[in-house]
Design an enzyme around this catalytic site. Sequence first.
Site, PDB file in Angstrom:
ATOM      1  CG  ASN A 150      -2.323  -0.584   0.773  1.00  0.00           C
ATOM      2  OD1 ASN A 150      -3.057   0.005  -0.019  1.00  0.00           O
ATOM      3  ND2 ASN A 150      -2.644  -1.768   1.298  1.00  0.00           N
ATOM      4  CG  ASP A 200      -5.804  -0.374   2.863  1.00  0.00           C
ATOM      5  OD1 ASP A 200      -5.461   0.134   1.782  1.00  0.00           O
ATOM      6  OD2 ASP A 200      -6.458  -1.423   2.939  1.00  0.00           O
TER       7      ASP A 200
END
Length: 294
Positions: A150, A200
Amino acid sequence: MAVTTPVRAVLDAGSKLGEGVVWDAARQIVWFVDIKQHRLWHFDPANGSNAMAVAPGQIGWALPAEGGLLLCGLQDGLYTFDPTSQRFDKLMDVPGEPAGNRLNDACTDPWGRVWFGSMDDSEQQASGRFYVFDRGNIRAAGPGGITITNGPAVSPSGDRIYFTDTTAQKIMVADLSRDGVGEARPFADTGALFPDAYPDGPVVDAEDHVWTGLYLGSHVARFSPDGELVDQIEMPARDITKMGFGGPDLRTAYVTTATKNMEEADMQQYPLAGSLFAFDAPVAGFAAAAVKLG
C-alpha cells in the site's frame, strides 16, 4: 489521542474495495476506484454530482496527468483514461510482474513521477513490490517480497517516501530525491498499536504527518514525522482503505472503504460501509504534482 469530528457519507458508492482517493485540482473533483467492481468514480463536492466509468479490468488507482488525462494502474499494466471520451487505452505493461498480481495503490512526487505497488491478487504470495514510472519508463524501486503493498506516499517537499507492508502491519520510510530512493527503514509498527487492524493506504499532510486507513480497524490514524501516533479518528465503517485531502483549501479529508470481507451481520453494524466519506481535517494536505507522461 482520539479526535471526535463529524464524519459524513458523501457518496453511496457500494464499493467492494474502494481505494485510491485523490483530488483533481484542475477539475475540482475527487477521483477514486472500486478495484473489484472495475469502477472509476468521480465526485464533485460543489454540487454532489458523480459518475462512474467501467475499466477493462481491476483498477487500483487513477492519478491526474498532463494533457487532461488520468494515468491508471490496472491488473495488466498502465492505462490512460480520457474523461471526455471515457476511453481507457493501454499504455504499457509492468515488466516482470507475475500473471496473478495486480496493481494496488500509487502517488506522484514533486517531479511528476508515479510511485506504485503490486500485489498477489489472492493475497497469499509475497510477490508484490514497488515501482516508479518516470516519463514512460518503469523500474523497480523500493521494497519487494511483500504480499499486500500500500502507498507509497510522498512528503510535500519530496524528501521522504513511505511504503506500507499491510500484512506485516508496518509502515516503512526511505529518503527520496530527484536522483533516486534510499533504503527503506522502519517508520511505524501499527500492529503494536492496533493488533487487530491492518495499515492500508497512507497519505502525508502539509505538516509532514502521515495518515493511514486501518483495515478492520474503523479508524484513520495520524503519525508524526518520527512515527509517533498522535491522532485517530473513528469512521462509520469497518474496513478503511485510503484517505486523501481535497477541496479548494485541501482541508477536507475524503476516505474510501471496503465491504468485500464483510458478512451480513457486519453490514448491519456498518450500513454505510462501501461509501465515500468526508470530514473536516485538522490540518491541510498539499497540492500533488500531475503525472508527467513523457
